[in-house]
Design an enzyme around this catalytic site. Structure first.
Site, mmCIF file in Angstrom:
data_model
loop_
_atom_site.group_PDB
_atom_site.id
_atom_site.type_symbol
_atom_site.label_atom_id
_atom_site.label_comp_id
_atom_site.label_asym_id
_atom_site.label_seq_id
_atom_site.Cartn_x
_atom_site.Cartn_y
_atom_site.Cartn_z
ATOM 1 N N GLU A 1 -6.883 4.730 7.636
ATOM 2 C CA GLU A 1 -6.608 6.162 7.372
ATOM 3 C C GLU A 1 -7.802 6.813 6.673
ATOM 4 O OE1 GLU A 1 -2.860 5.606 5.391
ATOM 5 O OE2 GLU A 1 -1.967 4.975 7.289
ATOM 6 N N GLY B 1 2.197 1.976 10.619
ATOM 7 C CA GLY B 1 3.173 3.053 10.473
ATOM 8 C C GLY B 1 3.858 3.441 11.772
ATOM 9 N N ASN C 1 0.874 -1.174 0.000
ATOM 10 C CA ASN C 1 0.000 0.000 0.000
ATOM 11 C C ASN C 1 0.911 1.222 0.000
ATOM 12 O OD1 ASN C 1 -1.855 2.032 0.422
ATOM 13 N ND2 ASN C 1 -2.230 1.522 2.578
ATOM 14 N N TRP C 2 0.998 1.861 -1.166
ATOM 15 C CA TRP C 2 1.918 3.001 -1.274
ATOM 16 C C TRP C 2 1.377 4.255 -0.592
ATOM 17 C CZ3 TRP C 2 3.741 2.725 -7.139
ATOM 18 C CH2 TRP C 2 4.729 1.736 -7.229
ATOM 19 N N LYS C 3 0.103 4.265 -0.267
ATOM 20 C CA LYS C 3 -0.536 5.463 0.316
ATOM 21 C C LYS C 3 -0.319 6.660 -0.620
ATOM 22 C CE LYS C 3 0.288 3.438 4.795
ATOM 23 N NZ LYS C 3 0.150 3.578 6.214
ATOM 24 N N GLY D 1 2.637 -1.375 4.258
ATOM 25 C CA GLY D 1 2.721 0.048 3.933
ATOM 26 C C GLY D 1 4.145 0.481 3.664
ATOM 27 N N GLY D 2 4.799 1.007 4.690
ATOM 28 C CA GLY D 2 6.143 1.582 4.563
ATOM 29 C C GLY D 2 7.129 0.720 3.792
ATOM 30 N N GLU E 1 -5.769 -5.109 10.305
ATOM 31 C CA GLU E 1 -4.727 -4.125 10.574
ATOM 32 C C GLU E 1 -5.025 -3.384 11.880
ATOM 33 O OE1 GLU E 1 -2.571 -2.868 6.777
ATOM 34 O OE2 GLU E 1 -4.289 -1.561 6.995
ATOM 35 N N HIS F 1 -9.522 1.336 4.514
ATOM 36 C CA HIS F 1 -8.266 1.466 5.263
ATOM 37 C C HIS F 1 -8.505 2.399 6.446
ATOM 38 C CE1 HIS F 1 -4.135 2.518 6.264
ATOM 39 N NE2 HIS F 1 -3.782 1.408 5.631
ATOM 40 N N SER G 1 3.136 -2.555 10.209
ATOM 41 C CA SER G 1 4.592 -2.598 10.372
ATOM 42 C C SER G 1 5.220 -3.941 9.994
ATOM 43 C CB SER G 1 4.978 -2.190 11.797
ATOM 44 O OG SER G 1 4.525 -0.863 12.066
HETATM 45 C C1 PEP Z 1 -0.836 0.024 5.844
HETATM 46 O O1 PEP Z 1 -0.727 1.122 5.345
HETATM 47 O O2 PEP Z 1 -1.811 -0.674 5.563
HETATM 48 C C2 PEP Z 1 0.217 -0.461 6.742
HETATM 49 C C3 PEP Z 1 0.083 -1.605 7.312
HETATM 50 O O3 PEP Z 1 1.304 0.377 6.927
HETATM 51 P P1 PEP Z 1 2.704 -0.016 7.626
HETATM 52 O O4 PEP Z 1 3.139 -1.346 7.039
HETATM 53 O O5 PEP Z 1 3.619 1.094 7.286
HETATM 54 O O6 PEP Z 1 2.435 -0.134 9.090
#
Ligand code: PEP
Length: 252
Positions: A101, A177, A13-15, A238-239, A171, A99, A217
């Site tokens: 966010e 994040g 997930n590049w956001k 994500g990251g 999640e 999501h 994470s």
């Molecule tokens: C996400 O954006 O869905 C996510 C899990 O981010 P991260 O891996 O950075 O925690």
């Protein structure tokens, strides 16, 4: 049926990151790190403007492309929005829905998530539906109730036949994040609850075929242990999906 019949799915997930002009160089970097593992399905979910470049760049790597959101309506006067059939027309296969966010910053609710799930399925997309509890909810001991409710609401009115295209990502909001990963026991407990909720709504067959991801994470260091859990069929990342490290996560 057991785990070995479910294909692991790792989705990035590049956001709101990655310029369209950076997509091809990133794909080349990924290719150098890891040629795709055959048993794993890999997806990159990208901002709308990156989608054409991503579809082109990841084709050779056999990485599917997903969007990060969609509008629940088929078409019409919704300035600035993107409909499911527009994504399909472009060659997009997956779409992240609900999501945390989007729930937190854009007012998405269990109700709107359900409408989006229907819109995605109707158009032929595969929704990756996100559910997760806040830190306060975990500390209050209501995690399982919260997830149960989110899963039921998201899937309301979805047929067993359409469920074959649904992926659910657990999640925990406190792990996104933050660098804090749920323990494997915490992640497995909730992913199993997701599957059992689907078993109650549908049947054993639908529950055993459902792919449940863990997200929060995930990185090259913790992916293998998390994905080895019986009810965790991959991850939403994500990251780490913005770095070549994603190639390592996707083959963990
Ligand atoms: C996400 O954006 O869905 C996510 C899990 O981010 P991260 O891996 O950075 O925690």
């Amino acid at each position: 049926m057991n785990r070995k019949y479910r294909k692991t799915i790792i989705a990035g997930n590049w956001k709101m990151n990655m310029l369209p002009s950076q997509v091809k160089p990133f794909a080349d970097e990924l290719k150098a790190v890891s040629p795709r593992a055959k048993w794993c399905e890999t997806v990159i979910c990208a901002p709308f403007v990156d989608l054409p470049a991503a579809i082109k760049a990841f084709k050779e790597l056999r990485i599917s492309v997903g969007a990060e959101n969609l509008n629940e309506n088929e078409k019409g006067a919704y300035t600035g929005e993107v409909a499911a059939n527009m994504l399909v027309d472009l060659g997009v296969k997956y779409v992240i829905i609900g999501h945390s966010e989007r729930r937190q910053y854009y007012g998405e609710t269990d109700f709107s998530v359900n409408k989006k799930v229907h819109a995605a399925l109707e158009a032929g997309l595969q929704p990756i539906v996100c559910v997760g509890e806040s830190l306060e909810e975990r500390e209050m001991g209501i995690t399982l109730e919260r997830i149960n409710l989110q899963v039921k609401a998201a899937l309301s009115g979805v047929s067993a036949e359409k469920m074959r295209r649904v992926v659910i990502a657990y999640e925990p909001i406190w792990a996104i994040g933050t660098g804090k990963t749920a323990t494997t026991e915490q992640a497995e407990e909730v992913c199993k609850l997701v599957r059992d909720t689907v078993r109650v709504i549908y049947n054993d067959e639908t529950a055993e075929a459902l792919r449940v991801q863990y997200g929060g994470s995930v990185n090259a260091g913790n992916a293998a242990e998390l994905f080895a859990q019986p009810d965790i069929d991959g991850g939403l990342v994500g990251g780490a999906s913005l770095k070549a490290e994603f190639g390592v996560v996707a083959t963990a």
